[in-house]
Design an enzyme around this catalytic site. Structure first.
Site, short mmCIF file in Angstrom:
data_model
loop_
_atom_site.label_atom_id
_atom_site.label_comp_id
_atom_site.label_asym_id
_atom_site.label_seq_id
_atom_site.Cartn_x
_atom_site.Cartn_y
_atom_site.Cartn_z
N ASP A 157 0.64 -1.03 -0.08
CA ASP A 157 0.09 -0.20 0.14
C ASP A 157 1.03 1.48 0.26
O ASP A 157 1.62 1.74 0.98
CB ASP A 157 -1.14 0.20 1.06
CG ASP A 157 -1.84 1.53 1.47
OD1 ASP A 157 -3.11 1.34 0.30
OD2 ASP A 157 -1.70 1.97 1.75
N GLU A 172 -2.11 -0.50 -5.79
CA GLU A 172 -3.11 -0.90 -6.61
C GLU A 172 -2.98 -0.24 -7.76
O GLU A 172 -1.77 0.72 -8.02
CB GLU A 172 -3.64 0.56 -5.17
CG GLU A 172 -4.94 0.12 -4.27
CD GLU A 172 -4.50 0.83 -3.29
OE1 GLU A 172 -6.13 1.46 -2.89
OE2 GLU A 172 -3.85 1.28 -2.79
N ASP A 190 -3.07 0.87 6.73
CA ASP A 190 -2.25 0.93 5.65
C ASP A 190 -2.21 -0.83 5.25
O ASP A 190 -1.93 -0.92 4.45
CB ASP A 190 -0.64 1.51 5.50
CG ASP A 190 -0.74 3.21 5.22
OD1 ASP A 190 -2.53 3.70 4.82
OD2 ASP A 190 -0.57 4.06 6.01
#
Ligand SMILES: [Zn+2]
Length: 448
Positions: A215, A309, A391
């Site tokens: 992340d 992501e 996170d």
């Protein structure tokens, strides 16, 4: 594995060489402007001829391609630039090539055959604003055997700031070939970047079966699903402080703009601060780049599957502060590097759909929250009572996504730099879609 790879070195040129480097870049700009002037004149000539009723086949020809521009330049250079022999012909070619590309992009954009935002007609390059760069594709381009010098056409042998060992080894072994060289002035320094064709040895990650979710954020560079936190580079904050101070200093000095927007001669002290600010910006960028390179190299060398992501558009919509934008530039860069580094290491990169709710999902039970404020640093699940760092929770969700991808499409090898793009996880509500943000992933891989 044959790849196109760039090797970039800072140069330590002698004073005379600095002038020659600048001269080549200036010559490229000159040729660009000269060509653009020619094109514009020919275009208005054509317009005038049309208004007189001159038939189409007799209209003035506009040099539009690199070939046409180069021919016109060679015919006119004795008149337009009597000093042309001072620089390599590659310098003028750089400018004309840039112009031909700009013209082609403009016509393609106008015809609607080019993706991306509308391209405007090329404009003249300013001596004060244009970036200094020049590309060499022919002539003597060489890395010297002492590994501290490079030889470029017309510029001769220039000392490099660091050892060219990594590239030199490839060249000596015959596993690498230099295709072109670009000189560039950036942040108060000259650089040379060699575009090379490299035959890389196949590598495998240390833990081929392992999956890691990363992340990426602003406060920390990344939080991994293993619980590891990778902080931003140490000196990053102090560099930012210096940046703030220099900006204030610059504002106090006599710049090229008067308070009411007119132009004036900038003071020498202003120029000095401006240069210092440029160096400070380059330093921040370098520190960030180093941190990102170290992170991506380690992930690709260690784990068989890396999950990240996509650009966080939803996050940006929620919070429009600059910090998010900065982070997203970093995210695009991390993703770009992971794409080629996982390929080099025979690993796999999974990019989560940008609407995958990695932060809002509980990594324990899979429940999805409707809302999660950015200020909530801990994830608290109301279904199963899980409490976890926000996170870390997101990173765990990303790692779990890799298993879903493996189930749905089998073992997907990241064969040619292509990332696997899964949809939202089964059983989780997909969010609405928005058009893709453009222009963030266009650069070639740099030296690792
Ligand atoms: Zn839960």
């Amino acid at each position: 594995m044959k790849v196109t790879q760039a090797y970039r070195y800072a140069l330590d040129p002698a004073p005379g060489q600095v002038a020659a480097l600048a001269s080549h870049c200036g010559a490229a700009r000159f040729a660009f402007n000269w060509g653009l002037g020619l094109v514009k004149a020919a275009l208005s000539q054509r317009e005038a001829e049309k208004s007189y009723g001159v038939p189409d086949e007799l209209l003035t020809e506009v040099p539009w391609s690199l070939y046409g521009l180069r021919r016109a330049w060679n015919a006119a250079k004795g008149q337009a630039a009597p000093w042309w022999a001072d620089n390599s012909k590659e310098a003028y070619n750089t400018g004309l090539d840039g112009l031909a590309r700009a013209l082609k992009n403009w016509s393609a954009s106008r015809a609607g055959t080019r993706k991306g935002p509308k391209i405007a007609f090329p404009r003249f390059k300013s001596k004060h604003r244009a970036a200094l760069s020049c590309r060499f594709t022919t002539g003597t381009i060489r890395v010297e055997a002492d590994r501290r010098h490079v030889t470029l056409p017309r510029l001769g042998t220039v000392r490099t700031h660091e050892s060219t060992r990594k590239l030199a080894r490839h060249l000596e072994r015959g596993t690498g070939r230099i295709m072109s060289a670009i000189i560039r002035y950036e942040g108060g320094r000259w650089f040379v970047a060699f575009t090379c064709e490299i035959n890389r040895t196949e590598r495998a990650p240390a833990r081929p079966g392992a999956v890691v979710g990363a992340d990426l954020g602003v406060k920390e560079l990344a939080v991994l699903s293993t619980g590891e936190v990778i902080a931003n580079p140490k000196h990053h904050r102090s560099a930012l402080k210096r940046l703030r101070r220099l900006n204030k200093q610059l504002a106090r000095r006599v710049g090229p703009r008067t308070p009411d927007g007119g132009r004036r001669q900038a003071s020498a002290r202003w120029a000095k601060t401006k240069a210092a600010l440029g160096r400070a910006h380059a330093r921040v960028a370098n520190q960030r780049r180093e941190g990102i390179h170290k992170l991506t190299s380690r992930l690709a060398a260690t784990y068989g599957t890396v999950v990240v992501e996509d650009l966080n558009v939803s996050g940006m919509l929620a919070n429009r502060r600059l910090a998010r934008a900065v982070a997203d530039v970093g995210m695009a860069e991390v993703r770009r590097q992971l794409t080629y580094k996982t390929t080099w290491n025979s690993g796999r990169l999974v990019v989560a759909d940008r609407w995958f709710p990695s932060s809002k999902t509980c990594s324990g039970c899979g429940a999805v929250k409707a809302k999660l404020a950015l200020s909530e640093r801990a994830y608290t699940c109301i279904e199963c009572g899980l409490v976890l760092d926000r996170d870390r929770n997101a990173a765990l969700n990303l790692a779990a996504l890799a298993a879903d991808v493996a189930q749905s499409c089998g073992e997907t090898r990241n064969a040619r730099g292509g990332a696997v793009r899964p949809g939202t996880r089964a059983g989780r509500a997909p969010a609405k879609r928005e058009p893709r943000k453009r222009g963030t992933l266009r650069r070639k891989p740099e030296a690792a």
